[in-house]
Design an enzyme around this catalytic site. Structure first.
Site, PDB file in Angstrom:
ATOM      1  N   HIS A  37       0.831  -1.207   0.000  1.00  0.00           N
ATOM      2  CA  HIS A  37       0.000   0.000   0.000  1.00  0.00           C
ATOM      3  C   HIS A  37       0.868   1.261   0.000  1.00  0.00           C
ATOM      4  CE1 HIS A  37      -2.866  -2.858   2.113  1.00  0.00           C
ATOM      5  NE2 HIS A  37      -3.612  -2.420   1.113  1.00  0.00           N
ATOM      6  N   GLN A  61     -17.973  -6.445  -1.408  1.00  0.00           N
ATOM      7  CA  GLN A  61     -17.046  -7.271  -2.184  1.00  0.00           C
ATOM      8  C   GLN A  61     -16.642  -8.542  -1.454  1.00  0.00           C
ATOM      9  OE1 GLN A  61     -14.127  -3.904  -2.278  1.00  0.00           O
ATOM     10  NE2 GLN A  61     -12.601  -5.527  -2.087  1.00  0.00           N
TER      11      GLN A  61
END
Length: 281
Positions: A37, A61
């Site tokens: 990230h 999701q």
């Protein structure tokens, strides 16, 4: 770095940046930040005048409620990890900011969402497409940065942006790996040291398979050998191990196609995905 939790506070800031002619980069995340990230954050800081990192664990999701419940929530440590970077805003919305009462819209992408994780996680990419569209609209982003470990996700988001004229450039960034080769993932936190060492065989197997395909060996034989190697290494079950074209993610055995080798494998109840470039564009 400011932390905001509502789209109204977010928009007050982005409107000022727009008035000053500044560009906006966004790094959408579900938290549990790791070096993968942070490499996206670094890329965003290099390319955009203003940078927003988002944190939202998107329920739409997850097709497995248990997986959603186990997903790590680490907002405070995530914020500390962003301190060394020139991040302007940490957007941490509540679910009602993304999916207000009565929310009834779903974005579904055909083609690139079929197969791979789309076949094994029903509804997953609808959830990804919907939440990313919401975040791009809310942040008014010029650039959005995604890791290529989830390459199918990158292609789904690119399709959404192109089809819906969202005007945001999707920037795919290379996969960041542990020293063993294991692709960094928030899910790695659920593996003990022995499992993490075992998981390092995934990248090694993909690398060996790539070398064999590049040398001209038949793709189907290489995939069969690679499956056997993973299973003998204590990995499995294997959801998929496939060679797919880069631009549309269609299955291929054509040695001339720019392609990637994709895998999804289970280890100690954790689903790990990875991909490597076999033939570049």
């Amino acid at each position: 770095m400011k932390i905001v939790r509502t789209k109204s506070d977010l928009r007050r800031l982005t409107l000022g940046w727009r008035a000053a002619g500044e560009t906006i980069g966004v790094v959408p995340t579900m938290g549990a930040l790791h070096e993968g990230h942070l490499s996206l954050v670094s890329a965003a800081c290099e390319q955009a005048d203003r940078v927003i990192v988002t944190l939202f664990v998107n329920p739409k999701q997850f097709n497995n409620p248990e997986d959603l419940a186990k997903y790590p929530r680490t907002e405070e440590s995530d914020a500390r990890k962003l301190d060394p970077f020139d991040v302007d805003l940490f957007y941490v919305p509540e679910a009602t900011e993304i999916y207000p009462e009565g929310f009834a819209t779903n974005i579904s992408v055909n083609g690139v969402s079929d197969g791979l994780c789309g076949a094994n996680r029903p509804g997953h990419f609808d959830g990804v497409a919907t939440v990313v569209t919401k975040l791009l609209v809310q942040t008014d982003a010029d650039f959005a940065f995604f890791g290529e470990k989830d390459f199918q996700q990158v292609q789904v988001v690119r399709r959404v942006v192109k089809d819906l004229d969202l005007g945001c450039e999707i920037v795919g960034c290379p996969t960041v790996r542990e020293t063993t080769g294991l692709a960094l993932s928030s899910r790695n936190l659920r593996l003990d040291d022995a499992a993490r060492q075992k998981a390092s065989a995934i990248y090694a197997a993909l690398t060996d398979a790539t070398a064999m395909i590049t040398a001209g060996q038949q793709v189907s034989n290489v995939l069969e050998q690679t499956r056997d190697k993973l299973v003998k290494g204590g990995l499995g079950p294997i959801d998929y191990l496939e060679l797919r074209r880069e631009h549309d993610l269609a299955l291929t055995e054509d040695p001339r196609d720019p392609a990637r080798l994709f895998v999804a494998v289970w280890l100690d109840g954790v689903r790990l995905i990875d991909n490597v470039i076999v033939r570049d564009t």
